[in-house]
Design a protein around this motif. Structure first.
Motif, PDB file in Angstrom:
ATOM      1  N   ALA A   1       0.858  -1.186   0.000  1.00 39.93           N
ATOM      2  CA  ALA A   1       0.000   0.000   0.000  1.00 39.93           C
ATOM      3  C   ALA A   1       0.892   1.233   0.000  1.00 39.93           C
ATOM      4  N   THR A   2       0.522   2.232  -0.783  1.00 36.78           N
ATOM      5  CA  THR A   2       1.254   3.494  -0.816  1.00 36.78           C
ATOM      6  C   THR A   2       0.503   4.506   0.031  1.00 36.78           C
ATOM      7  N   LEU A   3       1.196   5.107   0.982  1.00 39.15           N
ATOM      8  CA  LEU A   3       0.587   6.180   1.780  1.00 39.15           C
ATOM      9  C   LEU A   3       1.401   7.444   1.542  1.00 39.15           C
TER      10      LEU A   3
ATOM     11  N   PHE B   1       1.766  11.349   2.239  1.00 45.81           N
ATOM     12  CA  PHE B   1       1.340  12.369   3.206  1.00 45.81           C
ATOM     13  C   PHE B   1       1.517  13.759   2.612  1.00 45.81           C
TER      14      PHE B   1
ATOM     15  N   ILE C   1      -3.640  12.252   3.964  1.00 45.39           N
ATOM     16  CA  ILE C   1      -3.107  10.932   3.621  1.00 45.39           C
ATOM     17  C   ILE C   1      -3.762  10.556   2.294  1.00 45.39           C
ATOM     18  N   ASN C   2      -2.955  10.343   1.277  1.00 45.31           N
ATOM     19  CA  ASN C   2      -3.451  10.098  -0.081  1.00 45.31           C
ATOM     20  C   ASN C   2      -4.510  11.133  -0.480  1.00 45.31           C
TER      21      ASN C   2
ATOM     22  N   HIS D   1      -9.523   7.825   4.975  1.00 48.11           N
ATOM     23  CA  HIS D   1      -8.839   6.850   4.122  1.00 48.11           C
ATOM     24  C   HIS D   1      -8.768   5.513   4.862  1.00 48.11           C
TER      25      HIS D   1
ATOM     26  N   LEU E   1      -7.376   1.286   4.814  1.00 50.82           N
ATOM     27  CA  LEU E   1      -6.525   0.247   4.253  1.00 50.82           C
ATOM     28  C   LEU E   1      -7.035  -1.085   4.803  1.00 50.82           C
TER      29      LEU E   1
ATOM     30  N   LEU F   1       4.502  -1.293   3.156  1.00 54.88           N
ATOM     31  CA  LEU F   1       3.970   0.072   3.157  1.00 54.88           C
ATOM     32  C   LEU F   1       4.997   0.972   2.486  1.00 54.88           C
TER      33      LEU F   1
ATOM     34  N   LEU G   1       5.830   4.637   2.111  1.00 56.37           N
ATOM     35  CA  LEU G   1       5.471   5.889   2.782  1.00 56.37           C
ATOM     36  C   LEU G   1       6.237   7.044   2.145  1.00 56.37           C
TER      37      LEU G   1
ATOM     38  N   ALA H   1      -5.896   7.688   9.384  1.00 59.60           N
ATOM     39  CA  ALA H   1      -6.571   6.814   8.422  1.00 59.60           C
ATOM     40  C   ALA H   1      -6.853   5.532   9.192  1.00 59.60           C
TER      41      ALA H   1
END
Ligand code: C2O
Length: 546
Positions: A139-141, A143, A173-174, A180, A182, A192, A194, A272
């Motif tokens: 997952a891409t977070l 900021f 966040i995104n 958001h 996940l 992750l 980040l 999130a």
């Protein structure tokens, strides 16, 4: 190797956050902008078309840009901006020996606040595996910060007044100021990715009930580092594995401002949700577990420099094939002081308080000015740099003083600050070591310094005045972390080393966006090498002119 091709249409987008509707500048109507996904060895081609009302450039933050300096992106360093009204420029570069999480962002005025996106590099076909067990998912977070205002106006106001810009009103966040989510499955491990795309603030990141193993920073693999808190300065990225091994339920993921200035008061936080999918639980169990409570992590204090520095200072680099790669011979040594100071207001700063003066920032007492007629790189290429830049960036500050005592240093160093466009010239393939020393003229602050075109080794970091005799004993010459952005401790120093093996002009600057127009920057000019594969090719045909 494949070609990864995108068209970025930059234009206005009206979006609503926190009950306020705002026109922002965005790519392809998306905020954050499109994710660029490639593998090591690929060629990336991005056609940027500017239909926004502002000048635009795009920087591929952390991409080494070997022999492709024309595609680097900082306005007036590597190119003139792409003009509004449909002008276009195609960025073309190869990914050469890089894996991990990076990002792209506008590199002109404050526009990177909304013109940015993730740039993910997966292992290439030659070496298709991560140096850690393959995660079940990722997952891409990303900021960021949000203003209920045009960020261009926020910057203009700050520059006219010669002071700090208005703080953002929220962290994102995104792109979201809340909500958001996940989803994870129990027992699985997630990578992750980040990214701190905030303009002006460093961040602490935690997930309630979960720990991380950091495996990369700035797309450079690290030795696995276990931690329950991740710290990111603007510009930095971290890849961390997180095992979903808590009891099913809902957990808060929290990003919170980290402030190194002793008297700072900005304390934004955003959340999130991490939600477990309940494959193995019955509906009743899932309902009971999922709705009973949401667990909040315990966050560090917003000014907890010990935790921040503990994280930054603990990372070590993963050795390829177990062999150290740090160059041991150093050709050029520099001591570069940097920080904020004050200068007399200029006539154009109409809102500036004449008694207090304007905030100015400098490196070795030179407050960096961007050229106006052509980019540094174009002048370098022409071989005639007159009127564009000079080659006298000093190797040391003009006077040695007690850098970290405001009282001892204020008058002398501030008075000596001058404006200029000065670069440091490096011969091809020479190794340079730079001691970056924070000064405390307007208060000691942790500035994240970002170098274009190279990753550097962070040999050591510490607080107080750099003292070579003591510091040298702490140098890690075996497995130091490599980065493109180092958060130099407030009132302290960091020692970086890199080999100038990429011809072109490469800016090094503070990645707190507000400090760039104040002049916290300098540039390295690297000569062409002796062989055809060490010469910067000519600029592409659509290279923008000023
Ligand atoms: Cu991410 Cu020069 O910047």
């Amino acid at each position: 190797a494949a070609v990864v091709e995108h068209t970025f249409n930059v234009g206005n987008l009206t979006i609503s956050r926190l009950g306020h509707s705002q026109v922002i500048t965005a790519v392809n109507g998306q905020f954050p902008g499109p994710k660029v996904e490639a593998r090591d060895g690929d060629t990336v081609v991005v056609h940027v078309v500017n239909n926004s009302p502002y000048n635009i450039t795009i920087h591929w933050h952390g991409i080494l840009q070997r022999l492709s300096g024309w595609a680097d992106g900082p306005s007036m360093v590597s190119q003139c901006p792409i003009r509004p009204g449909g002008a276009a420029y195609t960025y073309r570069f190869n990914i050469t020996g890089q894996e991990g999480t990076l990002w792209w962002h506008a590199h002109v005025s404050f526009l990177r606040a909304t013109v940015h996106g993730a740039l993910l590099i997966r292992p290439g076909p030659d070496k298709p595996h991560y140096p850690f067990p393959t995660p079940h998912g990722e997952a891409t977070l990303l900021f960021g910060e949000w203003w209920n205002a045009s960020v261009v106006d926020v910057e203009r106001q700050a520059m006219l007044a010669g002071g700090a810009p208005n703080n953002s009103i929220a962290l994102t966040i995104n792109g979201m100021t809340g909500g958001h989510e996940l989803a994870v499955r129990h027992g699985e491990t997630y990578l992750l990715r980040l990214i701190n795309a905030a303009l002006n603030y460093q961040l602490f990141f935690k997930v309630a009930g979960h720990d991380f193993t950091v495996v990369a920073a700035d797309a450079c693999y690290t030795d696995p580092y276990d931690t329950d808190v991740i710290v990111l300065a603007p510009g930095q990225t971290v890849d961390a594995l997180m095992r979903a091994d808590a009891s099913p339920g809902l957990y808060y993921m929290v990003a919170q401002v980290y402030q190194s200035l002793a008297n700072a008061t900005y304390t934004a936080t955003t959340t999130a949700l991490l939600r477990y999918e309940h494959d193995d639980a019955t509906a009743e169990e899932a309902t009971a577990a999922g709705t009973s409570m949401i667990v909040m992590p315990t966050m560090p204090a917003f000014n907890d420099s010990e935790t921040a520095q503990g994280f930054y200072g603990s990372l070590t680099g993963l050795l390829p094939d177990g062999k150290p790669t740090v160059p041991l011979h150093v050709d050029t040594r520099m001591l570069v002081t940097y920080g904020l100071g004050v200068m007399p207001c200029s006539p154009t700063q109409t809102l500036c308080n004449r008694t207090r003066g304007s905030v100015a920032a400098s490196m070795n007492n030179v407050s960096f000015q961007l050229p106006t007629t052509m980019s540094l790189l174009e002048a370098h290429r022409r071989g005639n740099v007159d009127g564009v830049y000079t080659r006298d960036f000093p190797d040391r500050p003009p006077v040695m003083f007690n850098f970290t005592s405001a009282a001892a240093s204020t008058n002398r160093s501030v008075m000596l600050t001058s404006k200029g466009t000065k670069v440091k010239t490096l011969r091809f393939n020479t190794t340079v070591e730079v001691v970056l020393q924070n000064t405390a003229i307007l208060g000691a602050e942790n500035h994240p310094l970002h170098l274009h075109g190279f990753n550097f080794y962070v040999l050591s970091q510490g607080v107080g005045n750099f003292d070579a005799r003591v510091a040298v004993r702490s140098y890690n010459l075996v497995n130091p972390q490599q980065r493109n952005t180092v958060a130099v401790p407030a009132g302290g120093w960091a020692v970086i080393r890199f080999t100038a093996d990429n011809p072109g002009v490469w800016v090094m600057h503070c990645h707190l966006d507000a400090h760039l127009p104040f002049g916290l920057a300098m540039a390295f000019e690297v000569d062409d090498g002796p062989t055809p594969d060490s010469v910067l090719p000519p600029p592409p045909p659509d290279y923008p002119q000023c």
